[in-house]
Write a protein that holds these residues in place. Structure first.
Motif, PDB file in Angstrom:
ATOM      1  N   MET A   1      45.607   2.091  -7.829  1.00  0.00           N
ATOM      2  CA  MET A   1      45.997   3.271  -8.609  1.00  0.00           C
ATOM      3  C   MET A   1      45.770   4.536  -7.779  1.00  0.00           C
ATOM      4  N   SER A   2      46.803   5.360  -7.683  1.00  0.00           N
ATOM      5  CA  SER A   2      46.676   6.587  -6.890  1.00  0.00           C
ATOM      6  C   SER A   2      45.828   7.618  -7.651  1.00  0.00           C
ATOM      7  N   ILE A   3      45.405   8.654  -6.915  1.00  0.00           N
ATOM      8  CA  ILE A   3      44.612   9.700  -7.572  1.00  0.00           C
ATOM      9  C   ILE A   3      45.446  10.359  -8.676  1.00  0.00           C
ATOM     10  N   LYS A   4      46.749  10.499  -8.416  1.00  0.00           N
ATOM     11  CA  LYS A   4      47.638  11.106  -9.422  1.00  0.00           C
ATOM     12  C   LYS A   4      47.575  10.334 -10.736  1.00  0.00           C
ATOM     13  N   LYS A   5      47.646   9.001 -10.605  1.00  0.00           N
ATOM     14  CA  LYS A   5      47.605   8.166 -11.816  1.00  0.00           C
ATOM     15  C   LYS A   5      46.248   8.278 -12.508  1.00  0.00           C
TER      16      LYS A   5
ATOM     17  N   GLU B  17      20.126  -1.238  -4.512  1.00  0.00           N
ATOM     18  CA  GLU B  17      19.796  -1.975  -3.284  1.00  0.00           C
ATOM     19  C   GLU B  17      20.883  -1.758  -2.242  1.00  0.00           C
ATOM     20  N   SER B  18      20.517  -2.000  -0.988  1.00  0.00           N
ATOM     21  CA  SER B  18      21.523  -1.973   0.078  1.00  0.00           C
ATOM     22  C   SER B  18      22.531  -3.082  -0.160  1.00  0.00           C
ATOM     23  N   ILE B  19      23.744  -2.806   0.236  1.00  0.00           N
ATOM     24  CA  ILE B  19      24.792  -3.799   0.045  1.00  0.00           C
ATOM     25  C   ILE B  19      24.710  -4.847   1.172  1.00  0.00           C
ATOM     26  N   THR B  20      25.081  -6.076   0.839  1.00  0.00           N
ATOM     27  CA  THR B  20      25.049  -7.142   1.851  1.00  0.00           C
ATOM     28  C   THR B  20      26.483  -7.525   2.239  1.00  0.00           C
ATOM     29  N   GLU B  21      26.589  -8.265   3.304  1.00  0.00           N
ATOM     30  CA  GLU B  21      27.897  -8.727   3.765  1.00  0.00           C
ATOM     31  C   GLU B  21      28.562  -9.570   2.673  1.00  0.00           C
ATOM     32  N   GLU B  22      27.746 -10.336   1.977  1.00  0.00           N
ATOM     33  CA  GLU B  22      28.248 -11.189   0.890  1.00  0.00           C
ATOM     34  C   GLU B  22      28.853 -10.342  -0.230  1.00  0.00           C
ATOM     35  N   ASP B  23      28.213  -9.198  -0.510  1.00  0.00           N
ATOM     36  CA  ASP B  23      28.713  -8.323  -1.580  1.00  0.00           C
ATOM     37  C   ASP B  23      30.134  -7.845  -1.296  1.00  0.00           C
ATOM     38  N   TYR B  24      30.411  -7.547  -0.008  1.00  0.00           N
ATOM     39  CA  TYR B  24      31.731  -7.008   0.330  1.00  0.00           C
ATOM     40  C   TYR B  24      32.871  -7.941  -0.095  1.00  0.00           C
ATOM     41  N   LYS B  25      32.566  -9.253  -0.086  1.00  0.00           N
ATOM     42  CA  LYS B  25      33.597 -10.232  -0.473  1.00  0.00           C
ATOM     43  C   LYS B  25      33.960 -10.085  -1.951  1.00  0.00           C
ATOM     44  N   GLN B  26      32.997  -9.594  -2.737  1.00  0.00           N
ATOM     45  CA  GLN B  26      33.235  -9.499  -4.186  1.00  0.00           C
ATOM     46  C   GLN B  26      33.694  -8.114  -4.627  1.00  0.00           C
ATOM     47  N   ILE B  27      33.628  -7.151  -3.709  1.00  0.00           N
ATOM     48  CA  ILE B  27      33.984  -5.787  -4.105  1.00  0.00           C
ATOM     49  C   ILE B  27      35.498  -5.591  -3.954  1.00  0.00           C
ATOM     50  N   LYS B  28      36.162  -5.568  -5.092  1.00  0.00           N
ATOM     51  CA  LYS B  28      37.626  -5.448  -5.096  1.00  0.00           C
ATOM     52  C   LYS B  28      38.037  -4.013  -5.419  1.00  0.00           C
ATOM     53  N   ARG B  29      39.129  -3.612  -4.796  1.00  0.00           N
ATOM     54  CA  ARG B  29      39.652  -2.262  -5.055  1.00  0.00           C
ATOM     55  C   ARG B  29      40.037  -2.092  -6.522  1.00  0.00           C
ATOM     56  N   PHE B  34      37.984   2.180  -4.381  1.00  0.00           N
ATOM     57  CA  PHE B  34      38.165   2.474  -2.954  1.00  0.00           C
ATOM     58  C   PHE B  34      38.128   1.189  -2.107  1.00  0.00           C
ATOM     59  N   ASP B  35      38.543   1.335  -0.859  1.00  0.00           N
ATOM     60  CA  ASP B  35      38.364   0.247   0.097  1.00  0.00           C
ATOM     61  C   ASP B  35      36.962   0.421   0.701  1.00  0.00           C
ATOM     62  N   TRP B  36      35.986  -0.260   0.146  1.00  0.00           N
ATOM     63  CA  TRP B  36      34.582  -0.049   0.533  1.00  0.00           C
ATOM     64  C   TRP B  36      34.255  -0.615   1.909  1.00  0.00           C
ATOM     65  N   LYS B  37      35.132  -1.506   2.398  1.00  0.00           N
ATOM     66  CA  LYS B  37      34.877  -2.056   3.750  1.00  0.00           C
ATOM     67  C   LYS B  37      34.942  -0.947   4.788  1.00  0.00           C
ATOM     68  N   ARG B  38      35.700   0.097   4.497  1.00  0.00           N
ATOM     69  CA  ARG B  38      35.800   1.233   5.428  1.00  0.00           C
ATOM     70  C   ARG B  38      34.470   1.978   5.563  1.00  0.00           C
ATOM     71  N   GLU B  39      33.526   1.709   4.674  1.00  0.00           N
ATOM     72  CA  GLU B  39      32.232   2.422   4.677  1.00  0.00           C
ATOM     73  C   GLU B  39      31.141   1.658   5.415  1.00  0.00           C
ATOM     74  N   LYS B  40      31.518   0.523   5.996  1.00  0.00           N
ATOM     75  CA  LYS B  40      30.494  -0.355   6.578  1.00  0.00           C
ATOM     76  C   LYS B  40      29.580   0.327   7.591  1.00  0.00           C
ATOM     77  N   GLU B  41      30.088   1.323   8.300  1.00  0.00           N
ATOM     78  CA  GLU B  41      29.246   1.968   9.323  1.00  0.00           C
ATOM     79  C   GLU B  41      28.256   2.959   8.700  1.00  0.00           C
ATOM     80  N   HIS B  42      28.380   3.181   7.388  1.00  0.00           N
ATOM     81  CA  HIS B  42      27.456   4.099   6.711  1.00  0.00           C
ATOM     82  C   HIS B  42      26.479   3.299   5.841  1.00  0.00           C
ATOM     83  N   SER B  78      32.100   1.002 -11.703  1.00  0.00           N
ATOM     84  CA  SER B  78      33.046  -0.099 -11.908  1.00  0.00           C
ATOM     85  C   SER B  78      34.056   0.288 -12.993  1.00  0.00           C
ATOM     86  N   LYS B  79      35.198  -0.379 -12.969  1.00  0.00           N
ATOM     87  CA  LYS B  79      36.331  -0.001 -13.822  1.00  0.00           C
ATOM     88  C   LYS B  79      35.954   0.099 -15.307  1.00  0.00           C
ATOM     89  N   GLU B  80      35.134  -0.862 -15.761  1.00  0.00           N
ATOM     90  CA  GLU B  80      34.804  -0.887 -17.200  1.00  0.00           C
ATOM     91  C   GLU B  80      33.863   0.257 -17.595  1.00  0.00           C
TER      92      GLU B  80
END
Lengths: 173, 154
Positions: A1-5, B17-29, B34-42, B78-80
């Motif tokens: 979902m985009s920010i717009k949405k 807690e700090s996130i683990t490599e295993e957690d990344y597998k379960q974190i869905k956009r 967001f794409d949280w894998k892009r944050e791995k260096e932080h 999370s979405k909910e």
């Protein structure tokens, strides 16, 4: 979902309650942003009182203790005596004044600081009261306990001394 | 650290807690936006109910030691837990308070937490969490920071 949405689905308050988004600043804007922030913080720091500075420093010490207690490692640098030394240094130039403020004998304080003796429960509670409850007695107590655990598990001399008093040791594989 | 279960009114303990490599597998956009894998260096942390593996909030922090500052790069519940029908109240506050704790822990009285807000959201961060406007950045330090730490029991 985009920010717009997202902005169609949620109010701005709901979005702020759910997200902090990535920066979209250009490198040039980031330089300006950093300069703005530096200036604003300089002004803020001018208004920081000694009391607020002390509060932050005691909090920092509390967090250091909490994180250390969560770890499985023993660290002599973070022994009760050394943490107490750091605590005193936050607000006192001489230990004597601190000893007087919590009505502790100077010699006893010196022994505590040098890890030559362990604090009584009364002393631990006085430390909590002295920190205005910012560092709880339980944290001080757990520091002492961690030190005891380490001593108990590493004191070979004590084991050698006590071995002569034990007969009929269990014969196990 | 607690969150409020809105429908029952119960206050529940949470952990960060700090996130683990295993957690990344379960974190869905689809759930955490967001794409949280892009944050791995932080430094990425997850918030969940005590003894529950389901992640209800994520935060990515960048330590800027030269400025004694921690930047919140990204945060999502999370979405909910978004919008009017959210399950828990207080997830974002707990995550920001955690960043405040980390700033004090690292930098003492000079510690600061900052973020780049979307323009439309700027005032909400100021009103709800005590951030201060410095131009592009919002930042929090000293008294408002102590209040966040106290309010969220860190």
């Amino acid at each position: 979902m985009s920010i717009k949405k997202l902005t169609k689905k949620y109010t701005s308050e709901e979005l702020a309650d759910a997200f902090i988004f990535r920066s979209t600043l250009s490198p040039e804007e980031e330089v300006i942003a950093a300069e703005q922030l530096k200036l604003a913080r300089l002004k803020s720091r001018e208004n920081l009182t000694d009391n607020q500075r002390l509060y932050a420093n005691v909090l920092q010490l509390r967090f250091m203790i909490e994180d250390y207690l969560k770890s499985n490692q023993f660290n002599q640098e973070l022994s009760f005596g050394n943490i107490l030394r750091k605590y005193i240094a936050l607000n006192y130039k001489i230990n004597k004044k601190f000893a007087s403020d919590i009505q502790l004998d100077e010699t006893e304080l010196s022994q505590l600081l040098n890890n030559k003796r362990m604090p009584s429960e009364k002393t631990i509670v006085r430390l909590e009261i002295h920190s205005n409850n910012l560092i709880p007695a339980v944290s001080w107590y757990k520091l002492v306990e961690k030190q005891h655990e380490h001593l108990l598990s590493t004191d070979q001399q004590l084991r050698d001394q006590q071995a002569v008093f034990v007969k009929n040791k269990l014969s196990l594989l | 650290m607690n969150v409020l279960h809105i429908s029952s009114g119960k206050v529940l303990t949470v952990q960060i807690e700090s996130i683990t490599e295993e957690d990344y597998k379960q974190i869905k956009r689809s759930v955490y936006y967001f794409d949280w894998k892009r944050e791995k260096e932080h430094n990425v942390f997850k918030l969940s109910l005590l003894d529950d593996s389901h992640i209800i909030g994520l935060i990515s922090l960048k330590n800027i030691d030269s400025e004694e500052r921690i930047e919140i790069r990204l945060l999502a519940v999370s979405k909910e837990n978004r919008g009017r029908s959210k399950i828990f109240e207080g997830i974002t506050g707990n995550l920001i308070a955690f960043a405040c704790r980390d700033a004090i822990n690292r930098y003492g009285s000079n510690g600061c937490v900052s973020l780049y807000p979307k323009t439309a959201l700027r005032q909400h961060y100021i009103d709800k969490y005590g951030f201060i406007d410095s131009g592009y950045h919002l930042y929090i330090e000293a008294m408002p920071m102590f209040q966040m730490i106290k309010k969220f029991e860190l």
